[in-house]
Design a protein around this motif. Structure first.
Motif, short mmCIF file in Angstrom:
data_model
loop_
_atom_site.label_atom_id
_atom_site.label_comp_id
_atom_site.label_asym_id
_atom_site.label_seq_id
_atom_site.Cartn_x
_atom_site.Cartn_y
_atom_site.Cartn_z
N PRO A 1 -11.69 -7.97 7.04
CA PRO A 1 -12.01 -8.58 5.74
C PRO A 1 -13.30 -9.40 5.86
O PRO A 1 -13.63 -9.92 6.93
N CYS B 1 -3.30 3.07 4.25
CA CYS B 1 -3.38 1.66 4.63
C CYS B 1 -2.16 0.95 4.05
O CYS B 1 -1.84 1.12 2.87
N GLY C 1 0.80 -1.23 0.00
CA GLY C 1 0.00 0.00 0.00
C GLY C 1 0.82 1.27 0.00
O GLY C 1 0.30 2.35 -0.26
N HIS D 1 -6.62 6.05 5.71
CA HIS D 1 -7.29 5.54 6.90
C HIS D 1 -7.47 6.68 7.89
O HIS D 1 -6.88 7.74 7.75
N ASP E 1 -11.61 -1.77 5.65
CA ASP E 1 -11.81 -2.97 4.83
C ASP E 1 -10.70 -3.99 5.05
O ASP E 1 -10.95 -5.18 5.10
N CYS E 2 -9.46 -3.53 5.18
CA CYS E 2 -8.33 -4.46 5.36
C CYS E 2 -8.25 -4.96 6.79
O CYS E 2 -7.72 -6.05 7.05
N GLN F 1 -1.82 -2.08 3.43
CA GLN F 1 -2.17 -3.18 2.54
C GLN F 1 -2.67 -2.72 1.17
O GLN F 1 -2.19 -3.20 0.16
N CYS F 2 -3.63 -1.77 1.17
CA CYS F 2 -4.24 -1.38 -0.11
C CYS F 2 -3.89 0.03 -0.56
O CYS F 2 -4.14 0.39 -1.70
N GLY F 3 -3.34 0.85 0.33
CA GLY F 3 -2.97 2.21 -0.03
C GLY F 3 -4.08 3.23 0.13
O GLY F 3 -3.90 4.40 -0.17
N ALA F 4 -5.23 2.80 0.63
CA ALA F 4 -6.34 3.73 0.85
C ALA F 4 -6.08 4.55 2.12
O ALA F 4 -5.45 4.07 3.05
N ARG G 1 -4.13 -0.14 8.93
CA ARG G 1 -4.95 -0.66 7.84
C ARG G 1 -6.28 0.07 7.82
O ARG G 1 -6.79 0.48 8.86
N CYS G 2 -6.84 0.21 6.63
CA CYS G 2 -8.16 0.82 6.51
C CYS G 2 -9.21 -0.15 7.07
O CYS G 2 -8.90 -1.31 7.38
#
Length: 128
Positions: free
Chosen positions: A126, A101, A39, A108, A122-123, A103-106, A119-120
């Motif tokens: 899950p 985040c 991310g 947070h 969603d991550c 993991q995904c780069g979104a 992590r956001c």
């Protein structure tokens, strides 16, 4: 800590975009890159490009205790002006990574950094 050759052998430790950057920007110094969360690829690549454009050679770039660790050669910090410029670039990358985040780069909304990386929603949660 892994040198570039070892880091490139283990795709779980280094996102492919960072591995590609390292291959495109060879250096005479030993480098320690990875592990890095996927991310954070975009802000890390931006920082690596900015540091290279400023004439610095990144020699350490990894994820440790929830933060981005990014260092350049000591001789790149030889003058106060150059050192201050590079410090700003590194701090900008660290701040950008702290807001994403791992993991995904979104983005947070957590106020602090977790030891294993923020992590956001969603991550963190899950679907089952």
């Amino acid at each position: 800590m892994k040198r570039i050759s070892a880091a490139l052998d283990d795709p779980d430790d280094l996102p492919s975009a960072i591995a590609k950057w390292l291959l495109e920007h060879p250096a005479d110094e030993p480098r320690q890159f990875g592990p890095l969360p996927p991310g954070w690829s975009k802000p890390v690549l931006t920082a690596l490009d900015a540091l290279a454009a400023a004439g610095a050679v990144p020699v350490l770039c990894k994820f440790k205790l929830g933060f981005l660790r990014l260092r350049v050669r000591p001789r790149d910090l030889a003058t106060p002006v150059q050192g201050a410029t590079l410090q700003v670039l590194i701090q900008q990358a660290q701040a950008a990574c702290a807001e994403l985040c791992c993991q995904c780069g979104a983005p947070h909304k957590l106020a602090s950094i977790a030891i294993d990386g923020c992590r956001c929603t969603d991550c963190r949660n899950p679907p089952r």
